[in-house]
Write a protein that holds these residues in place. Structure first.
Motif, short mmCIF file in Angstrom:
data_model
loop_
_atom_site.label_atom_id
_atom_site.label_comp_id
_atom_site.label_asym_id
_atom_site.label_seq_id
_atom_site.Cartn_x
_atom_site.Cartn_y
_atom_site.Cartn_z
N ARG A 49 0.84 -1.21 0.00
CA ARG A 49 0.00 0.00 0.00
C ARG A 49 0.87 1.26 0.00
O ARG A 49 0.57 2.23 -0.71
CB ARG A 49 -0.94 0.00 1.21
N ILE A 50 1.94 1.26 0.78
CA ILE A 50 2.83 2.42 0.83
C ILE A 50 3.50 2.63 -0.52
O ILE A 50 3.56 3.75 -1.03
CB ILE A 50 3.86 2.28 1.97
N VAL A 51 4.00 1.55 -1.11
CA VAL A 51 4.67 1.65 -2.41
C VAL A 51 3.70 2.16 -3.47
O VAL A 51 4.04 3.02 -4.28
CB VAL A 51 5.31 0.30 -2.81
N GLU A 52 2.48 1.66 -3.45
CA GLU A 52 1.47 2.12 -4.41
C GLU A 52 1.16 3.61 -4.19
O GLU A 52 1.01 4.36 -5.16
CB GLU A 52 0.20 1.27 -4.31
N SER A 53 1.08 4.03 -2.95
CA SER A 53 0.85 5.45 -2.66
C SER A 53 2.02 6.30 -3.15
O SER A 53 1.82 7.40 -3.69
CB SER A 53 0.66 5.65 -1.15
N ILE A 54 3.23 5.82 -2.97
CA ILE A 54 4.41 6.55 -3.45
C ILE A 54 4.33 6.73 -4.96
O ILE A 54 4.56 7.83 -5.48
CB ILE A 54 5.71 5.81 -3.04
N ARG A 55 3.98 5.67 -5.66
CA ARG A 55 3.87 5.75 -7.13
C ARG A 55 2.77 6.72 -7.55
O ARG A 55 2.95 7.52 -8.47
CB ARG A 55 3.59 4.36 -7.70
N THR A 56 1.62 6.64 -6.88
CA THR A 56 0.48 7.48 -7.23
C THR A 56 0.78 8.96 -6.99
O THR A 56 0.50 9.80 -7.85
CB THR A 56 -0.76 7.05 -6.41
N ILE A 57 1.35 9.28 -5.84
CA ILE A 57 1.68 10.68 -5.54
C ILE A 57 2.75 11.20 -6.50
O ILE A 57 2.66 12.33 -6.98
CB ILE A 57 2.13 10.83 -4.07
N SER A 58 3.71 10.36 -6.83
CA SER A 58 4.75 10.76 -7.79
C SER A 58 4.14 11.08 -9.14
O SER A 58 4.50 12.07 -9.78
CB SER A 58 5.79 9.64 -7.94
N MET A 59 3.20 10.24 -9.56
CA MET A 59 2.54 10.47 -10.85
C MET A 59 1.71 11.76 -10.79
O MET A 59 1.72 12.55 -11.74
CB MET A 59 1.64 9.28 -11.21
N ALA A 60 1.03 11.98 -9.68
CA ALA A 60 0.22 13.20 -9.53
C ALA A 60 1.12 14.43 -9.57
O ALA A 60 0.74 15.46 -10.14
CB ALA A 60 -0.56 13.15 -8.22
N MET A 61 2.29 14.34 -8.99
CA MET A 61 3.23 15.48 -9.03
C MET A 61 3.71 15.71 -10.46
O MET A 61 3.82 16.85 -10.90
CB MET A 61 4.41 15.24 -8.08
N GLN A 62 3.99 14.62 -11.18
CA GLN A 62 4.42 14.74 -12.57
C GLN A 62 3.34 15.40 -13.43
O GLN A 62 3.64 16.20 -14.30
CB GLN A 62 4.73 13.34 -13.15
#
Length: 151
Positions: A49-62
């Motif tokens: 869940r943490i790794v998925e959140s990291i990926r999602t937030i990174s994508m949202a920032m991009q």
């Protein structure tokens, strides 16, 4: 009863006690194995869940759906909360993200921000935006890497 019979009874009783204790110990070890297995599954789910959140937030920032300061705060907190034995050195791997985090983590949010005067909020926004502008290209490179983050 003879002494020999008492001795045999004592040995049989001792063997029964040892067998019962061995069975009990085996049962406890089995329960410990099950508990450890469940804890590992829960930890692995949390990591996922943490790794998925990291990926999602990174994508949202991009995609500029999340501003850099908010994303930095969220990502650093997630990276630091990973429940793993060999914690990666994220501060070394993502120095610009951590730099922005250090610069903005003390700024007031929510009700504390609302309590500030308009000029004070504008002053803090200007400082935050200057930091974001200075670090933007480097942070976007790091968030690109974080979109494929793995543990």
């Amino acid at each position: 009863m003879s002494e020999q019979n008492l001795f045999i009874i004592a040995i049989i009783l001792g063997l029964i006690i040892v067998a019962a204790l061995a069975f009990y110990a085996g049962r406890l070890l089995y329960q410990l194995k099950l508990q450890t297995s469940k804890q590992d599954a829960v930890r692995n789910d949390r990591i996922e869940r943490i790794v998925e959140s990291i990926r999602t937030i990174s994508m949202a920032m991009q995609q500029q759906q999340c501003n850099l300061s908010e994303g930095a705060i969220r990502l650093v907190n997630l990276l630091e909360s990973l429940p793993v034995k060999n914690v990666p050195n994220c501060e070394k791997d993502y120095p610009f993200l951590f730099e922005l985090f250090e610069l903005v983590k003390g700024l007031p949010t929510h009700d504390a921000r609302k309590a500030l005067s308009k000029t004070e909020r504008q002053k803090q926004d200007k400082i935050r935006e200057e930091h974001e502008a200075r670090l933007e290209s480097d942070i976007l490179k790091e968030t690109f890497d974080l979109q494929s983050f793995r543990m």
